[in-house]
Structures are given as C-alpha cells and as structure tokens.
Design a protein around this motif. Sequence first.
Motif: not given
Length: 996
Positions: A822-823, A825-826, A830, A833, A837, A967
């Motif tokens: 999660e970290r 991907r976010n 950018k 990220a 992804e 998160t």
Amino acid sequence: MRRVVMLCGMLSFLVPLGDLAQGQEPEPQLKEDYAEELPRIPPTSPQDALRTFDLLPGLKLEQVASEPNVVDPVALDFDEYGRMYVVEMRGYSEDEELNIGRIRRLEDTTGDGKYDKSEVFLDGLSWPTAVVCTGGGILIGASPDILFAKDTTGDGKADQTEVVFSGFNRSNVQGLLNSFQWGLDNRIHGATSSSGGTVQSTRHPSREAVRLNRRDFVIEPRSMLLSPASGGGQHGMSFDNFGRRYVSSNSDHIQLVMFEDRYIARNPYLAAPSPTKSIASDGPAATVYRTSPVEPWRIIRTRLRAQGLVPGVVEGGGKPAGYFTGATGVTIYRGDALPPKYHGNAFVSDAGGNLVHRKTLTPKGVEVVADRADPGREFLSSADIWFRPVQMANSPDGSLLVIDMSREVIEHPHSLPPMIKKHLDLTSGRDRGRIYRVVPEGFQQPADRAIGDATINRLVELLANPNGWHRQTAARLIYERQDQAALAPLKEMAHTGKVPEARVRALYGLSGLEGLTPEVLLVALADNHPAVREHAIRLAEPLVATSPELVERLAALVDDDDPLVRYQLAFTLGELPAEHSAHPLAQLIAKSGGDSWLQLAAQSSLGEGASEVLAILLESPLYRQQPAASAFLAKLARQVAAEATPEQLQPLVETLAKLPDTESHLTSQLVRGLIEGAGSRREPLRQQLATAKGGDGSSLLARVQAAGIRQATDENLSETQRRAGVGLLALVPWTQVKEDLSSLLDYRQPQSIQLEALATLSRFDEPEVVLVVTDRFPEMPPKLRGESLELILSRPQWVGQLLNAIETENFAATDLDAARIERLRNHPDKSLAAKAEKLLASLELGRRADVVAMYQEALKLEGDVDRGRAAFRKTCSACHRLEDFGSEIGKNLKGVAEKGPEALLVAILDPNREIDPLYLNYIAVTDDGRTLTGMLAAETATSITLKRAENATDVILRGEIDQMRATGLSLMPEGLERELDPQAMADVIQYLRSMQ
C-alpha cells in the motif's frame, strides 16, 4: 484494491490455497433473515429496575430520577443551588440531523434527594455530550460547537444562547468531545476524544484556530479562550483531590495524564512520549464480571464475523463479553457519603457490560497503579441489558451518581451488519433514562447543601468541606465573583487550613483573584504536606521574575523527599532565567536515579540553557559514572548541537576530548549525539571533532570511530556494549564500515546486533546500502526482514532501487506485505507509485476471508500450550507481550483468555477486518526525504511518535515533518499463515486461551 496475503519474512510454512480447500465442508452462508434469532428485549420499568442490581454489601442504590423526568442522560453538572443540568442525547446514534438533543434541569423540591421537578432548559441540539455550570449559565458541548446558555428571566429556560467555539469534528458518534470539568486552576477542562478538531473562538475570531487531534483542551471561562492540553482519552475525564487527571478509552479503561502540554511546548527539541500512561495493573482491556445475558444481536454478529461473512472484529467467538470493550466515564470519588475505603477510588463504567467497575489508586513514584478493588465481581452490575451506565458524578449530598442512558442497544451503527441492524431499533429507549445514587445503608439525606447565596467568607470556609463538590463549587464561585474581600480569609486558609485540600484550594483562589504573593507562597513551599508544596511550586511561576526569595526557595527544594514535588520543580524551573535554573536542574537530574519522567520534565525546562546544564553535569565524575547518564547527556548534546554554531560548540568538544579513557563509552555517546543533532552542519562539526586532541594527542573523532569498530565487532563483549559500538559506526566514513555493517547482518549475529546494524545503515544515504541489505535478506528471520524493508522504504532513491530489483527478479515481490505494498502504490513520488502499481498489480492476491475459511480446521485440532508458547514467542512477540516476554506494541493481550477460538483465528489472520484507530498505520515524510511508518503512539506540542514491531520507535519533531497520513491498514501485518500451519495455529490459540 487487492492485497497480498503474505507477511514479509514468514518463510517457514506456506499452505497451498487449493490443497486446504479440498474436502472441507461447504462455506457458511448468510441467511436471508435472522428475525427468529433476534427477539426484542423488553425494558424494565423504573419501579422494577432496582431489583436487577448487584451492589457491594453495605451500600444501597437509589433512583433519584427516571423517565419521563429525564431521558437518554449522558452527562450532568450541578449549579450552586443544587440544580442538576442533564444532557439528553436523544439523537444517539444515527439521528444527528433531527436536532432532538436537550439540556434538562432537574430540582429536588422536597429535600429527600429525589429530583421531582423537571423542565427542558434548552432543546434543538444535535448530539450534545457535555455540560458544565459557569457564569450563571452553562457551557454545552455539542459538536461541532461549544455553546453558552443562560436563563436571564428566571423561567427555567435558556433565553440567551451563544456559540463560543466551533470546529470540533463529529466523525464518530462515540468519539465526540465530552467530560467538562472544573480544575484546580480555575479553568474548565474537556476531553476532545477521537474525532479531534481544529477549533476557532467565535468571540475572538482573529485568534489562530487550535488543532486538537489527540490532545484535550482547557477553557478560561472569563475570557472564553481555549488552549490545547495533554490528554487523548475517548470518553471520560476526572480529577482527584489534588488535581491529577485521569482519562478513559473504550479498551483502555483508566489512564493517567503525566504532564501538561504547555511545558513540553517550551522546548522544540524535546521529543516527548505519550502524555497518557495506562495504569491498570490488570491491563487496559481488563476482565469484567457482568451479570447480564449477552445480547442476541451481539452473539449473531460475533458468529458471522468469525465465519468471515461480515466484516468486523470478532468479539470472543461466541462469548462476546468478559472484558472492557466500552469503558467510559472514569470518575474519582471525592464525596463524603460513602465509607472512607471508597474515598479516592476510581470508578469506570462499561455500558456494553451493564456494570460499574472500581479501582484503588496507589502512588508509585510519579506514576499511579490502579488495582481491581473487588476480586471476582464488580462494584455494581445489573441483570438488565437496558442498564447502560455512561458516566458517574460526585453529588452535592456526597453520594456517587450513576448516569444510565437506558437503551436496548448501545453500539456504533456502522458496526452492525445490515441483516442484523434491520431487526433492531436503535432509537429504542429514546423515551427512557435513569439517574441513580450510591449511598451507604442507613444514609440520612443531609440538610440543604445549596451554596449559591453564601457569603464570601462562607465560601472560603467551604474550601475545607469534606465533600469535594462543595470545595469545587465554592472555589468556582470565589473565582467568578472576583470579590477582593476574599483575599484576607483565603490567605488565612492557605496558612492554617486544617486539611491540605483546603490549603491548595486557597492558593488557587488567591491566584484567580490575582492576590497571590511571594510571602504566601514562601509559607506554602514549607508546608508539611507534599501536595501543598507541589502546587505552590506551580503557582510560583508567574512571580519568580520579581522575587529573588522565591527563586532561592525553589532552588532549595531539589532535596525534597517527595517525587511529585521534585517532578513539578523540574517543570517550573524552566520559567526561571537560565542563570538561576541551570544548577538546580543539574542537581535534580544528577539525583534522579535515571527517572525518565523527571528527566523529561528537566529537558522541557531547557528550551534555553541546555549547554549550561550539560557542562555542569559533565563536571561531575560521580554523575558521569551513573548507568543512565550517557543516554540523557547524549540527548542534551543532540539539542545543543542543533541550537549552537560550530564556534559555540568548541568548548564542549574540547571538554569531551579531555574525558579519561575509562569513560570512552560516555564520550562516544556524546559525540554521536552531537553529530546527530548538527544536521546540515554535520561536516563542520566533524572537522572540529577530527582536530580536537586528547591528552595522548589522538583525534577525538578518530578515537570514537576506532572504539565503535572495536566494540561492534568484538564478540566477547556484551550485547549492550556491542550495540553501542554499532551505533557509533554511523560516524565512520561509509567506505570504511560497509563491510563491517554487512557482516553484522549475518544471521549468526545476535538479533539485537542485527537490528542496531540496520538502524545504523539508515544513517547513510549511499546507494550501496540497498545492496548490503538485499544481499543479506534471504537469510534474515522475519523480524529483521520487516525492519530491512522499513529501511529501504525510508528514502525515495532506495525505493527506486527496490522496484528495479523486483523488476529484474533480484528481489521477490512476495516478500512484501499488504501495508508496504500500500505504501509503494501510494508513494509521494508519482513515478515510483506508478511503477509499483505496474509491478505489483500482477501478483495473485488472496482474500483474507478465504484464508480464514481454510484455517477452520485449526479449530478442530487439539492445541498444546507449550508448543503454542514457543510459536507465539517466535511469531508474535515482536508486537505483543505475554508472560513478561515480547514487546507491547499492539493491543494488550491481558484478558485474551476470554476470547473464543474463532475470534482469535480471525484476529490473527485478518487484522484489517475492522481496525481500532489506535492501531492504525501512519506514514510520515520528513524534510530530508525519509519516509517513516508506524502506529501513532503519542502526539505532543513538539513531536509525534511512530511505533512499529520490535519496539522500533521513531520520534519526529513537528518542525521536521513535511507530510503525514494514515494508510488505512492495521499495524498488525497480514500473512501469518506463512509462519503458522493449522496445528501451530491451534497451539497458539490454546496458549492464548490459557492466559488468565
């Protein structure tokens, strides 16, 4: 979003999903209707309710108000005439838009202790939760506002209403501002709760709004100014006789507030711990003994959660009771009606368990220990599930009042699955409510205790009344009247009051009238009771600038034999100029014996003067040799380096160079502190350290570097000595230590050494750090893997290297858990990220519900406690502590034996099913680009603390934070099925259930 089910580092066991699924019984299914399992529970009438209670012998429960005179009471306060103002939260729990909340005023017109007259004082409120009397009217908490309401015509209804503050959040109906209480300091204190807020004064719109997340507040009632205060409880707040403040949260039923936020705010370099200390000796979510049946809806919901059919925390696996889940309303009894053994006890209600719990409070240094007072039972419980105690209160007649909201269902509506909720009426009880009082058998109602018309001399006399309500109300009226005629009797009471509570109240009365003089305080500072001395020290703060006598007397108190006196003195000395405070602060520190609270207080007082105190302490060979000295002196060195120029640091550097070789450990820790504190001025400081020569002519920096390498690599030294040496390797150029640091990550090294090596690696920013870590990664145990990934994810350039390694298959993406995916991907960058992804979206991600379903076979296996203990210590002790083993990061597991096997299975395998906000994972990005993560363990005026597994903690000064966010995932990782096969899971569950 799909999530990876694997925990980084859990390599010993991976169950193939298909294999476990074969041969199992069909998955349980939701029924279309649960009506037959959800009978409605009829209410008990006010007349019959008293027969449902179980109360300690020698006491009796009396109903002093009930419907229709009061409904849905959640808080109350008394004015000086003994009239009771009650908050009626009729809109609980979903009808916030109906604005049907009210303030009702009750009166006892016959003098029998029963409130027979009732009138609506103010209505049209949405979710009101708090009330306190002040200025001839009342302050009302009704998020997002605090209102002032007053009856100016005498008709019993408010005709003057004003919003005085606005901006409290209302995201959680069970997390709204609450518990307004007058403090000793002539101010009104309130609990912000979990919803927080950014609060603006409407009377003073030009003043900056006050941010209150994880902090409470105080209101100066004459000016209507609001400021933040230490705290952080959810619902309930109370003072003891000498002003120590206690708060409560759902699953942490009693906590002590250890310091005032205003003190911490003085030193921007002070990274303080949480201001609240959990003090229950039997654990935050302690066992409780309810006498009521468990509600059918709760049993069904627990079953459905355990089967994975609905989201949410499983409450006991069929036994959803037996421990605190809804603790509220902590109240310190300060009345005079109950026998002495109850005086000063803490009472905590559990609305979900239909009971009131009692604790005794015992000082332990500057802390307090809260012990269960009633073994095997509760102070008060009811067989009626409609009994919903939400608060208690001290009464004018000296009794303890219990506020019963009287609801069929007490639960957050979002926690009720739709197929259950449709059969419940969450408004059931909106027309009901009771207020009880606890009195001794044979209690005689005292004469009228109203004091609204008392003369000023009478009010001063009442400061010595044995009933806390009278002392508090008299003190409030003295402050509100601002009658200078009170000064003479207050001075007399401060000197000759027969009880210490009266002398303390008199001092604050004088302060509130601006009549407190150094002469009065000098007498109080010599009082024979420590609480009087403690508060005299605090009240001396505004006067020290003009009274050399006070300064001299304060300095002499460093030898006081009471820990709370010395603790307050350490805070107050920060209000003196550095030339007067440095020596007494150094004395307090030297005599503290390493007490972390006193050291915190002392450092809060060093917003100025840290270098002077450091110099004084370094002059004392006796102090330098104390075991706790090096750690505290290193903190001071870090602060001094952050504040000073290289030129100003030169005398300190020369002092360190001259310390004897026998104190090389201390020297090394101080040098490390200096370099860490210097920040961007690190290289000029290195040059100073490199040119500073000791008595043998060697360079100070070279000596420290050599000592670090020697200590870190000498396997004959203790782990403590070696860890100190590993930390010093951050002072050595990368090219000279990269091989040593790599070798210290070898799996044959003690785990504490490996963890220290990772922490040291994080101090470098070279690209090779990632290679050192990933080369060793395959051989690392689970705990090391987690910290290794934390290290790599802390810097954007290292994240890029990790993603490249995943892309080239030099690092397995399956070694990432859900939180870290999660970290990635976010990620704030950018481009990183987007790459994450792309790389991670192709993973085959399992559903937690599927894993839970596959592990149902563990519930049928016979578990072994000894094997379970070993598995727990291997897999779970990084975050949980049992039998004095492990780290207490996640939820306290005392009382876990009350949970059922299914509940434990879900909690272990699906920690994100429903997340306690207290254990939510956060990400903080610092100004230098590092990314840190963990549970938000504390928040003060100057810092936030993030905590994660293995007690790894990052304390970040607010000035260093670039951005911060949650998160949405739990601190507890997913994927423990990698470490625990079904038999091991059965063993762990059996071990956990064996804990009493």
